[in-house]
Structures are given as C-alpha cells and as structure tokens.
Design a protein around this motif. Structure first.
Motif: not given
Length: 376
Positions: A107-119
């Motif tokens: 139901a919910r996602v907490v994450y730290a860092v954006d994925d920088p890869t376009p893929q």
C-alpha cells in the motif's frame, strides 16, 4: 505530485528505523553486485512491525524488494515497503520491482534515493499512478553513501574511482631511501583490504609493479570476491613471475597500442589502449572497464598514476591513511605534477568521514566542484 493531490502521511519512526536497517542490509553485498547497485528493503505491517526484509545479493539474483516480499508472503498485502533505492520499472534479468510490489498488494513505498538510470528509473511514478502512496528522500544521505560507488558510476557513465594511499602528515609515501614498509600500522593496512574488497577492480602502474611486486588480493582475514587486478604496463615488460599473475584472481595487463604483447599465464588478459606522451589513456581505460560491467575502481598506484587520473578529472574519492609522522623534502611525494599552476587549478576535496585506526587516521575525501573564476 500535483497541487491537487493529497500529500502522503509523514514518515513514521518505524519507517525511519526500517530505512536505517535497509541501508545496513544493502551494505552486506558491497563488492558483489556489479553492474547492479546495492539495495536493501524492509517490509512493515500496518502497525509498524517488520514482516520481511531482503537485500540484492548479485546480478541475476532477486532484487531486494523481491527478497523481502518472499520473506513476508501474504503479510505483504497492505504493507509498507521501505527501500534504499527507487524500485526499478524495467525488465532486465529479473522483472520490474514496481510491478512486483503492486502484485503483492503493497500500500505504501518509502525510498531513499531516486534511480538515476534512464533504463530503470520511473518506478515511483508507476507506483503513484497505481494508487500506492510513495515517499522519497528518506535518509537520502545515508543511502547515498552506502551506494556511492554505483551511483557515481551511473551518473558519470564510467566507474567510480577511489584513490587510496598511505602517507605521512607532510604528504610522503616513502622515505628518501625508498623504504615505505610500513608507514601505517596493522589496523590501517587491514582496513585497506576491507576497502579493496568493496571495489570491482584494483589498479596499479608499472612503477608500483616494479618496486613492490604487489599481489593485489585480499589478505588480513578479509574475505569476499577478489577484485579484478589491472596493471598499466605501457611497454609490456611485466614478468611472468609477477605475483599479480598468480591464480588468486584474473589480471588485465594494459599496454600501449603497438607495444609488444607479453605472454601471460592462463586466465589473464592483455589489453592494448591508445597512448600519448603522458602515458596510457586512462579515460579510455575507464570506458572499457565500464563496458565490461565494472562500476568501481580502487587506484592503488603511485604518485604518477594518481596524477594521470587527477589530470583527467577522474578522481571521485580519496581514502587517505595518514601516519603521525613527517619525512621532509627527501621523501617520495603522494602525488606527481598534474598541471596545477595556481590555487584555482588545485584539486579540491570535501572532507567526509574521519576516524582513528590505531595510531593512524583514516580520511575519506570527495572531489568538490571547482570554484568559478573570480570576477575581474
């Protein structure tokens, strides 16, 4: 998120603690996941209690989110996934983690860092579009540090380069008579092998090869996958008896195009690259290692090799083991000339972590943006 959308609830203490746990889980696999990142994940029930956790163990193996979902089973429905990196949204050797989380009913996602890869990027948007609450940037700095090697490589399109050296307080790596063993104590030397084990490759030049005959494997009780050993030997003069050519790990000997190709024992490789008056093109070497799936390189070569990387702007981090000692002008300098003629042209770093190892200090420095030229 648009202005009309409801803001997700603030991060709870349980989610904050779970992220700290996920960062520690991710670190378990340092040195084993390339070309993939290290990632940790913890699943929390609605009451904040953990119901599953996991981390990515290596390329081709389940991602952290999938490991945690398997551990949680049916308890994943309605749960919160706390993960160190934005869940991926692409089909690689394994399926998209964003879809796995949706299928499990998270139901919910907490994450730290954006994925920088376009893929792989875009997982957060996919989850939000499906109605999942998503919060990013939680313990971002801690997660960035834990995944620093891969993130740097992903953002620059080349391996992250860490320059490691042991020296005195006045920047000397050897005395006037050439002796260097041992400037630092046993605790610092053992820590250097732990550092080596977290990198995909370890690199030295022919000068270090001739003077020290290094092995470049893992010692001092450090276990794990030995890094690829890379030796820059412009003329191809490496001896078959060199310790770096044993069977502890593969070695790539890099020579200049047109140089004689040394005959190496089975399991090792010769790589010919362009060369100029200053030596082998280290930027091209980094590009080749990146193409081979290596995302981090530990530079353990001498002052000349470090200067070659500094000259090309390829030093991302420095790990310096400093002994409480002075050797004076007769000692061997840490770094050769790399073209800096003024303070403005100097290679600037930002201080990072610092702690004592026996009598020595371990400093982690990260390359700082170069200041703009002063207005005249």
């Amino acid at each position: 998120m648009s202005a009309g959308e409801a803001q997700p609830p603030a991060v709870t203490p349980a989610e904050h603690d779970a992220m700290a746990r996920a960062v520690r889980l991710a670190a378990t696999a340092l040195g084993h996941t390339s070309p993939n990142p290290v990632v940790g994940c913890v699943l929390l029930a609605r009451d904040g209690s953990p119901v599953g956790e996991g981390y990515h163990r290596g390329a081709g193996q389940p991602h952290a989110e999938v490991e945690a979902l398997r551990a949680a089973g049916a308890r994943a429905r309605g749960a919160t996934a706390v993960v160190t990196l934005e869940p991926c949204a692409h089909q690689g050797r394994t399926g998209p983690c964003a879809e796995a989380l949706l299928h499990a009913g998270v139901a919910r996602v907490v994450y730290a860092v954006d994925d920088p890869t376009p893929q792989a990027g875009g997982g957060a948007a996919r989850l939000r579009a499906a109605g999942v609450q998503v919060v990013g940037g939680v313990l971002r700095e801690e997660a960035e540090r834990g995944n620093e090697l891969w993130l740097t490589a992903a953002r620059h399109g080349r391996p992250c380069v860490t320059w490691k050296f042991a020296g005195t307080l006045d920047g000397r790596t050897a005395a006037a008579d050439g002796t260097s063993r041992w400037i630092t104590g046993s605790a610092a030397r053992a820590d250097g092998h732990v550092l080596r084990a977290t990198h995909d490759a370890v690199l030295v030049g022919s000068g270090t090869l001739r003077s020290d005959d290094p092995h470049l494997g893992l010692r001092h009780g450090v276990t794990g996958r030995p890094p690829l050993r890379v030796v820059l030997d412009r003329t191809g003069g490496i001896r078959r008896e060199a310790r770096v050519l044993d069977d502890a790990a593969p070695t790539v000997v890099v020579v200049a195009e047109g140089a004689r190709l040394p005959l190496l024992p089975h399991g090792h490789e010769v790589l010919a690259l362009p060369c100029d008056a200053q030596g082998i093109d280290v930027a091209e070497l980094m590009a080749e290692l990146y193409r081979r799936g290596l995302r981090s390189v530990l530079l353990e070569g001498g002052a000349k090799l470090a200067a070659a990387f500094a000259r090309r702007g390829l030093l991302d981090r420095t790990v310096a083991y400093l002994a409480p000692m002075f050797l004076g002008a007769g000692g061997r300098a840490v770094l050769d000339d790399f073209g800096a003629m003024s303070l403005a042209q100097g290679l600037r770093f930002r201080f990072g972590e610092m702690h004592q190892l026996g009598d020595d200090m371990r400093l982690v420095l990260r390359t700082a943006p170069q200041p703009a030229a002063e207005a005249r």
